[in-house]
Scaffold this active site. Structure first.
Site, PDB file in Angstrom:
ATOM      1  N   ARG A 119      -7.960  85.572 -51.404  1.00 14.54           N
ATOM      2  CA  ARG A 119      -7.258  84.534 -52.139  1.00 14.54           C
ATOM      3  C   ARG A 119      -8.173  84.287 -53.592  1.00 14.54           C
ATOM      4  NH1 ARG A 119      -3.351  79.684 -49.579  1.00 14.54           N
ATOM      5  NH2 ARG A 119      -1.788  81.053 -50.594  1.00 14.54           N
ATOM      6  N   GLN A 124      -4.846  88.341 -56.895  1.00 15.04           N
ATOM      7  CA  GLN A 124      -3.159  87.129 -56.185  1.00 15.04           C
ATOM      8  C   GLN A 124      -2.071  87.836 -56.616  1.00 15.04           C
ATOM      9  OE1 GLN A 124      -3.824  85.058 -60.338  1.00 15.04           O
ATOM     10  NE2 GLN A 124      -5.041  83.336 -59.291  1.00 15.04           N
ATOM     11  N   ASP A 127      -1.119  88.208 -53.117  1.00 18.88           N
ATOM     12  CA  ASP A 127      -1.173  86.828 -52.208  1.00 18.88           C
ATOM     13  C   ASP A 127       0.069  86.843 -51.335  1.00 18.88           C
ATOM     14  OD1 ASP A 127      -1.442  84.411 -51.229  1.00 18.88           O
ATOM     15  OD2 ASP A 127      -2.835  83.899 -52.955  1.00 18.88           O
ATOM     16  N   SER A 130       1.348  82.756 -50.836  1.00 20.29           N
ATOM     17  CA  SER A 130       1.072  82.125 -51.777  1.00 20.29           C
ATOM     18  C   SER A 130       2.973  82.093 -52.029  1.00 20.29           C
ATOM     19  CB  SER A 130       0.598  82.610 -53.634  1.00 20.29           C
ATOM     20  OG  SER A 130      -0.667  81.518 -53.031  1.00 20.29           O
ATOM     21  N   TYR A 224      -9.506  75.187 -49.232  1.00 16.44           N
ATOM     22  CA  TYR A 224      -8.663  74.791 -48.642  1.00 16.44           C
ATOM     23  C   TYR A 224      -8.247  73.517 -47.871  1.00 16.44           C
ATOM     24  CZ  TYR A 224      -6.073  79.551 -47.526  1.00 16.44           C
ATOM     25  OH  TYR A 224      -5.703  80.592 -47.376  1.00 16.44           O
TER      26      TYR A 224
HETATM   27  P1  NAD Z   1      -2.078  75.147 -47.041  1.00 18.44           P
HETATM   28  O1  NAD Z   1      -0.277  75.855 -46.354  1.00 18.44           O
HETATM   29  O2  NAD Z   1      -2.148  75.846 -45.912  1.00 18.44           O
HETATM   30  O3  NAD Z   1      -1.588  73.912 -46.604  1.00 18.44           O
HETATM   31  C1  NAD Z   1      -1.215  73.032 -47.451  1.00 18.44           C
HETATM   32  C2  NAD Z   1      -1.556  71.404 -47.948  1.00 18.44           C
HETATM   33  O4  NAD Z   1      -1.040  70.687 -47.240  1.00 18.44           O
HETATM   34  C3  NAD Z   1      -2.902  71.786 -48.685  1.00 18.44           C
HETATM   35  O5  NAD Z   1      -2.694  71.696 -50.366  1.00 18.44           O
HETATM   36  C4  NAD Z   1      -3.755  71.600 -47.960  1.00 18.44           C
HETATM   37  O6  NAD Z   1      -4.765  70.105 -48.428  1.00 18.44           O
HETATM   38  C5  NAD Z   1      -2.343  69.535 -47.612  1.00 18.44           C
HETATM   39  N1  NAD Z   1      -2.980  69.653 -46.174  1.00 18.44           N
HETATM   40  C6  NAD Z   1      -3.527  70.048 -45.243  1.00 18.44           C
HETATM   41  N2  NAD Z   1      -4.295  68.593 -43.955  1.00 18.44           N
HETATM   42  C7  NAD Z   1      -3.575  67.501 -44.562  1.00 18.44           C
HETATM   43  C8  NAD Z   1      -3.005  66.162 -44.258  1.00 18.44           C
HETATM   44  N3  NAD Z   1      -4.095  65.662 -43.226  1.00 18.44           N
HETATM   45  N4  NAD Z   1      -2.425  65.465 -44.903  1.00 18.44           N
HETATM   46  C9  NAD Z   1      -2.265  65.702 -46.518  1.00 18.44           C
HETATM   47  N5  NAD Z   1      -2.137  67.199 -46.898  1.00 18.44           N
HETATM   48  C10 NAD Z   1      -3.137  67.359 -46.071  1.00 18.44           C
HETATM   49  O7  NAD Z   1      -2.296  75.523 -48.552  1.00 18.44           O
HETATM   50  P2  NAD Z   1      -1.449  76.607 -49.501  1.00 18.44           P
HETATM   51  O8  NAD Z   1      -0.364  76.083 -50.098  1.00 18.44           O
HETATM   52  O9  NAD Z   1      -1.728  77.545 -48.914  1.00 18.44           O
HETATM   53  O10 NAD Z   1      -2.933  76.053 -50.602  1.00 18.44           O
HETATM   54  C11 NAD Z   1      -4.373  75.790 -50.618  1.00 18.44           C
HETATM   55  C12 NAD Z   1      -5.158  75.866 -51.429  1.00 18.44           C
HETATM   56  O11 NAD Z   1      -5.487  77.517 -51.961  1.00 18.44           O
HETATM   57  C13 NAD Z   1      -4.654  75.057 -52.907  1.00 18.44           C
HETATM   58  O12 NAD Z   1      -6.164  74.776 -53.367  1.00 18.44           O
HETATM   59  C14 NAD Z   1      -4.232  76.233 -53.473  1.00 18.44           C
HETATM   60  O13 NAD Z   1      -4.336  75.966 -54.708  1.00 18.44           O
HETATM   61  C15 NAD Z   1      -5.690  77.228 -52.975  1.00 18.44           C
HETATM   62  N6  NAD Z   1      -4.598  78.414 -53.483  1.00 18.44           N
HETATM   63  C16 NAD Z   1      -6.025  79.155 -54.226  1.00 18.44           C
HETATM   64  C17 NAD Z   1      -5.087  80.107 -54.686  1.00 18.44           C
HETATM   65  C18 NAD Z   1      -6.106  81.696 -55.116  1.00 18.44           C
HETATM   66  O14 NAD Z   1      -7.108  81.110 -55.877  1.00 18.44           O
HETATM   67  N7  NAD Z   1      -5.339  82.825 -55.543  1.00 18.44           N
HETATM   68  C19 NAD Z   1      -3.967  81.310 -53.946  1.00 18.44           C
HETATM   69  C20 NAD Z   1      -2.899  80.678 -53.380  1.00 18.44           C
HETATM   70  C21 NAD Z   1      -3.318  78.920 -53.193  1.00 18.44           C
END
Ligand code: NAD
Length: 374
Positions: A119, A124, A127, A130, A224
């Site tokens: 990521r 992007q 991805d 996402s 994460y």
């Molecule tokens: P994910 O599907 O792995 O998890 C979903 C959400 O659940 C996350 O925000 C996580 O913090 C939260 N979570 C986990 N355990 C929890 C708990 N016990 N209680 C409450 N919340 C909890 O996550 P995702 O949607 O794939 O994204 C994770 C991170 O990656 C985010 O910060 C997102 O902005 C980032 N991201 C970055 C890029 C990039 O830079 N290209 C792309 C996509 C996502």
């Protein structure tokens, strides 16, 4: 190069790895696109649309292909139809699909796993986690609104005022933020919680209230969440209980990559919700954020209906396939030069997502798992 698009074989999979709209981009780059007849049917794309876009319909597409595109991991029978030296691009779930990975290795296939694309900003456009989470998050909010037998928005009418629905979203990653945005657009009052420190600002930017608990945040590598101790987990449930009890709709989207989803909400917390409440558990497929949720079913818990997500992106196959196909085409562009397959496996993106190549399992965690079982 010959690029094949498979007809997905897993039960309930409606998506397709390439949509007709994106065929011309591959043809213009000098590739032949071969589509297994019926590949687009679940996503409402007829064979004729692929043909009109410049693809050939071909039942033997897989045997003839240099590169195979799929959504789900291909099945073992399909893998055995591949030529030595061919490549595949799909979700691969390598940790769970060890037999398939071993076959791909032994056949000499180069397999790229979409979920392992790093990521980083350069990747992007590839991805797929996402893009598919975006679809899931939207779908969760709409399902919640559909099951709830009341308005989401505030209604002020001559016959009186109807207050808006109160929605709580737990987990504010890509899916959670999209669920928040969608519930807000439908007019609900939304509160949300996530363990990551940066999430509160993102929640507020979507027009929701960030629930702030008197607990340390849990930021892990790569943006994460980190897995939490059982003690913190119990305390978090206790502190969230009043928010859950006050919600008309609860949407849970919290995952920890590669692990079983954490239980954020116990059955007792759901049982304390008001009559007619709705719970939507996007994580039901990976163990569930809500105790008692069942993937693919709506169950009654206390006075609430609990909807368990099962392959949620496949419930909106058109847009999910369109976005996924764009991710795949972007990866194909990185894999090819002058119309031929010329991957630079030292490239950071390809190095991370290439699981098998030239008879070797390159992805270290999968290699360790495989060696453990042999
Ligand atoms: P994910 O599907 O792995 O998890 C979903 C959400 O659940 C996350 O925000 C996580 O913090 C939260 N979570 C986990 N355990 C929890 C708990 N016990 N209680 C409450 N919340 C909890 O996550 P995702 O949607 O794939 O994204 C994770 C991170 O990656 C985010 O910060 C997102 O902005 C980032 N991201 C970055 C890029 C990039 O830079 N290209 C792309 C996509 C996502």
């Amino acid at each position: 190069m010959r690029i094949a698009v498979v007809r997905e074989t897993r039960e309930g999979e409606t998506r397709v790895a390439l949509v007709p709209d994106l065929v011309p981009a591959l043809v213009a780059a000098g590739h032949d696109v071969l589509v297994e007849p019926g590949a687009g049917r679940g996503a409402l794309h007829a064979d004729e649309e692929y043909a009109a876009a410049g693809a050939a319909l071909d039942e033997r597409a897989v045997e003839e292909a240099d590169l195979v595109l799929a959504v789900q991991p291909i099945d073992v029978a399909t893998a055995r139809r591949l030529r030595r030296g061919a490549a595949t691009v799909s979700f691969l779930a390598p940790g769970q699909e060890l037999a398939l990975v071993a076959d791909l290795r032994d056949i000499g296939v180069t397999a790229y796993a979409m979920e392992l694309v790093p990521r980083i900003s350069r990747a992007q456009s590839m991805d797929a986690l996402s893009s598919q989470s975006l679809v899931s998050g939207y779908r969760c909010a709409v399902v919640c609104a559909g099951l709830l037998r009341r308005f989401f928005p505030l209604n002020m009418t001559a016959a009186g005022t109807v207050p808006p629905a109160q929605v709580v979203v737990l987990g504010a990653g890509v899916a959670g933020l999209q669920a928040i945005a969608t519930a807000r657009r439908l007019g609900a009052v939304v509160k949300a919680y996530d363990v990551r420190a940066a999430a509160a600002e993102e929640i507020r930017s979507m027009g929701a209230q960030a629930i702030e608990l008197d607990l340390p945040t849990l930021d892990g590598a790569g943006g994460y969440a980190r897995e939490m101790s059982e003690e913190r987990s119990a305390l978090q449930r206790e502190l969230l209980a009043p928010y859950v009890a006050a919600a008309d709709g609860l949407i849970t989207t919290a995952a920890v990559p590669g692990r079983t989803a954490p239980v954020l909400v116990t059955a007792a917390m759901v049982e304390a919700m008001r009559p007619g409440s709705v719970v939507v558990d996007l994580a039901a497929d990976s163990g569930g954020n809500v105790e008692g949720s069942v993937p693919g079913e709506v169950v009654r818990l206390g006075r609430a209906q609990v909807w368990g997500g099962r392959n949620v992106p496949a419930q909106m196959p058109g847009p999910a396939s369109r976005l996924y196909a764009q991710n795949v085409v972007s990866l194909v562009q990185l894999l090819t030069a002058d119309g031929t397959l010329e991957p630079d496996l030292d490239d950071e993106v390809l190095d991370a997502c290439c699981v098998t190549h030239d008879g070797v399992v390159r992805h270290a965690p999968t290699r360790e798992l495989l060696e453990g079982v042999r």
